[in-house]
Write an enzyme that holds these catalytic residues in place. Structure first.
Site, PDB file in Angstrom:
ATOM      1  N   TYR A 320      39.575  38.145  47.890  1.00  0.00           N
ATOM      2  CA  TYR A 320      39.814  38.628  46.526  1.00  0.00           C
ATOM      3  C   TYR A 320      38.544  38.458  45.705  1.00  0.00           C
ATOM      4  O   TYR A 320      37.960  37.371  45.656  1.00  0.00           O
ATOM      5  CB  TYR A 320      40.971  37.840  45.908  1.00  0.00           C
ATOM      6  CG  TYR A 320      41.352  38.212  44.493  1.00  0.00           C
ATOM      7  CD1 TYR A 320      41.060  39.461  43.957  1.00  0.00           C
ATOM      8  CD2 TYR A 320      42.029  37.313  43.685  1.00  0.00           C
ATOM      9  CE1 TYR A 320      41.416  39.796  42.662  1.00  0.00           C
ATOM     10  CE2 TYR A 320      42.398  37.630  42.391  1.00  0.00           C
ATOM     11  CZ  TYR A 320      42.093  38.875  41.884  1.00  0.00           C
ATOM     12  OH  TYR A 320      42.440  39.202  40.602  1.00  0.00           O
ATOM     13  N   CYS A 321      38.098  39.537  45.049  1.00  0.00           N
ATOM     14  CA  CYS A 321      36.951  39.517  44.147  1.00  0.00           C
ATOM     15  C   CYS A 321      35.721  39.011  44.911  1.00  0.00           C
ATOM     16  O   CYS A 321      35.375  39.536  45.961  1.00  0.00           O
ATOM     17  CB  CYS A 321      37.276  38.676  42.919  1.00  0.00           C
ATOM     18  SG  CYS A 321      36.010  38.698  41.629  1.00  0.00           S
ATOM     19  N   LEU A 322      35.051  37.997  44.406  1.00  0.00           N
ATOM     20  CA  LEU A 322      33.878  37.459  45.077  1.00  0.00           C
ATOM     21  C   LEU A 322      34.235  36.930  46.466  1.00  0.00           C
ATOM     22  O   LEU A 322      33.414  36.979  47.386  1.00  0.00           O
ATOM     23  CB  LEU A 322      33.252  36.353  44.222  1.00  0.00           C
ATOM     24  CG  LEU A 322      32.000  35.664  44.748  1.00  0.00           C
ATOM     25  CD1 LEU A 322      30.912  36.673  45.068  1.00  0.00           C
ATOM     26  CD2 LEU A 322      31.508  34.640  43.739  1.00  0.00           C
ATOM     27  N   GLY A 324      36.242  38.390  48.435  1.00  0.00           N
ATOM     28  CA  GLY A 324      36.221  39.570  49.287  1.00  0.00           C
ATOM     29  C   GLY A 324      34.813  39.955  49.696  1.00  0.00           C
ATOM     30  O   GLY A 324      34.572  40.381  50.835  1.00  0.00           O
ATOM     31  N   LEU A 348      40.625  42.755  48.019  1.00  0.00           N
ATOM     32  CA  LEU A 348      41.260  43.014  46.730  1.00  0.00           C
ATOM     33  C   LEU A 348      40.193  43.004  45.641  1.00  0.00           C
ATOM     34  O   LEU A 348      39.573  41.958  45.388  1.00  0.00           O
ATOM     35  CB  LEU A 348      42.324  41.956  46.419  1.00  0.00           C
ATOM     36  CG  LEU A 348      43.380  41.661  47.491  1.00  0.00           C
ATOM     37  CD1 LEU A 348      44.387  40.650  46.955  1.00  0.00           C
ATOM     38  CD2 LEU A 348      44.068  42.931  47.946  1.00  0.00           C
TER      39      LEU A 348
END
Length: 588
Positions: A320-322, A324, A348
């Site tokens: 998720y975010c960083l 990811g 994500l």
């Protein structure tokens, strides 16, 4: 006591820590006054714009004519405002995302005229700061953004005398709204002065009591992570476990909020074994933790541990975010080295190409990065207030001015929510890691260009052949969905792309049954031709509901037949001495 951090060999991103110390100290001092923004970057942007505007007499005439036309239209509209055929927003309408003037009170004089005058002025400044031939694109964006921020301060919605909603509330309450607003202001000021924290919004959502409540146990700990294994809630589970790699910009429990909003609880309820990384919040002494340490001590260590708990099984990995972005780097490294432990990869709101990373890139240029490095050099970390301020500026109308109007003029407090509590529970970033992140990924875009080095050798996203499920959010200010969409031509794999409504956080936390969610989804085979994002958006029709069931259906299709759940912490050493979820790291 925290464990001594693992330190990678010196890299390009950490050079200069022993040189120009007087210059760095000066820049660090200036950072306290400028809120971390580089004065040189702002000066360069405005100089670029003003010089090119000075050399463009025809453009200046056009801008001046625009001002005269808008003034004439405003005066004519004001004179006939009470005419029955006069529409309240005949001159200019607020943008759909601008909620400052959405109440019916703003449709009446003189407030409607003031609102339209403000919007016309805002529109004129936008035209004046953009479209000047020769201005660098980033400099133009900086000038337009900074002037918009200054204009937003002067919005009539921010002042009691020009805000009809505030006036109505003061008449109805006999001025008690101002009394309550003053109490709110004093409370916030005391809290800010005493602890450096923002308004109290988290009291009802204590970690481990109201949020981060999914039952689990820490089964592994090192100096950077605690790995949580969650108890199964079904008699049989899919044999392939899920590893969740959250961003370390914020706490992990964005994906385990209140029980009704917990992705973890949803996944265990669907018959999956779930593991979650909980990152340790770094301190000044952790200044030399490198970006690659997060891969080795985070993703790699977690996969090694999971291999002992669920032996012989591939893993569904989610970032998720960083987190990811880190997962993408880890997956490309594993593909390069012939490591096939990943069954699938889900991302994500995670970017792998940073050329179009939205308004966040306004804060990322050589001058700004050098200024941030000097500020972090003094402190050892990028602190919580610096990151929070940057994200708030991206949505200043919603996160700053609307809140100040509500809290201090209307005398109200927003209803507390689990998402607000999580958002206030900020973390820090190590000096070296953040410097490498900004330089290698944002400034140089090394990952997308095949220049990113892991253990001295380059990696390429095109080496990834593992099926991918990629989620973008429609109104994302941090990872714009068109930037996330670029994964389509970076990897050599089947990519299922899902675009969900909402923003960077609210679009991801979209549990089934919660109204207002929609999504679009389409799969591109590894050998299929590329479709651009605009064409994709027009081609794929929206579907009502949460995207979570769509993802678990995709995971189930790539999982084996359910079997007995694995033992908690099986194959790990010293797991019995580790705490239950949510663990210790999340509390600091």
């Amino acid at each position: 006591m925290p464990v001594e951090p693992h330190v990678s060999p010196p890299t390009e991103g950490s050079r200069g820590t022993e040189t120009y110390q007087a210059d760095r100290a000066l820049h660090a001092m200036l950072a306290h006054l400028s809120g971390g923004l580089s004065p040189a970057a702002l000066l360069l942007a405005y100089t670029d714009w003003l010089l090119h505007l000075a050399w463009s007499p025809q453009r200046r005439i056009e801008i001046a004519q625009g001002a005269l036309v808008d003034t004439k239209r405003l005066l004519e509209t004001a004179q006939r405002f009470f005419a029955p055929e006069q529409a309240p927003w005949s001159l200019v309408k607020p943008q759909p995302q601008d909620k400052r003037f959405s109440r019916p009170d703003w449709e009446h004089p003189p407030f409607n005229v003031m609102a339209q005058a403000f919007l016309l002025g805002q529109q004129w400044w936008h035209d004046a700061t953009t479209g000047v031939r020769g201005v660098a694109k980033q400099n133009e964006a900086i000038v337009e953004f900074s002037i918009r921020q200054m204009l937003d301060v002067m919005s009539p919605s921010n002042f009691a005398a020009t805000n009809p909603e505030v006036l109505r509330r003061s008449f109805e309450s006999g001025g008690n709204n101002f009394v309550r607003g003053w109490q709110n202001f004093c409370s916030d000021w005391i809290r800010l002065a005493s602890a450096g924290l923002g308004p109290v919004t988290t009291g009802d959502f204590a970690v481990g009591e109201a949020v981060a409540t999914a039952r689990g146990k820490v089964v592994f700990r090192n100096e950077l992570i605690e790995l949580i294994q969650y108890y199964p809630t079904t008699e049989r589970v899919h044999p392939e476990p899920i590893l969740i790699v959250p961003a370390w910009i914020m706490k992990y429990y964005i994906l385990d909020l209140s029980p009704q909003n917990s992705l973890v609880k949803y996944l265990t309820g669907e018959g999956f074994t779930v593991f979650m990384i909980s990152w340790r919040n770094p301190e000044a002494t952790d200044r030399e933790i490198a970006f690659d340490d997060y891969r080795k001590l985070g993703v790699e260590a977690a996969l090694d541990t999971i291999g002992g708990v669920v032996q012989g099984r591939q893993v569904h990995a989610l970032g998720y975010c960083l987190g990811g972005t880190l997962l993408s780097i880890a997956a490309a490294t594993m593909a390069r080295d012939g490591d096939n432990r990943l069954k699938s990869i889900s991302l994500l709101a995670a970017q792998t190409d940073f050329t179009e990373a939205g308004e966040l890139t306004l804060f990322i240029n050589e001058s700004q990065v050098a200024f941030l490095e000097d500020m972090m050099w003094e402190r050892g970390v990028l602190d919580t207030t610096q990151m929070a301020s940057a994200f708030q500026l991206l949505r200043s109308n919603d996160l700053i001015w609307s809140r100040l109007t509500r809290d201090y003029l209307m005398g109200e407090r927003a209803a507390r929510s689990d998402l607000m509590a999580w958002n206030a529970d900020a973390t820090r970033l190590p000096y070296r890691m953040h410097s490498e992140y900004l330089r290698k990924l944002f400034l140089n875009n090394d990952l997308a260009g095949g220049r990113y080095l892991v253990e001295g050798k380059p990696i390429s996203l095109s080496d990834i052949h593992t099926p991918m499920f990629v989620v973008g959010t429609l109104r994302d200010h941090v990872a714009p969905w068109k930037s996330v969409y670029k994964i389509h031509y970076q990897v050599d794999a089947d990519v299922t792309f899902l675009l969900t409504s909402g923003g960077h956080n609210a679009g991801i936390v979209a549990p089934p049954g919660e109204p207002g969610h929609t999504y679009r989804i389409k799969t591109k085979g590894a050998d299929a031709t590329y479709t651009g994002p605009d064409e994709w958006l027009n081609m794929v029709q929206p579907v009502e509901g949460s995207w979570w069931p769509e993802w678990t259906k995709w995971l189930s299709a790539r999982s084996g037949e359910p079997s007995e759940p694995p033992q908690m912490g099986a194959g790990t050493t010293k797991a019995e001495n580790l705490p239950d979820a949510p663990g210790d790291y999340v509390r600091h």
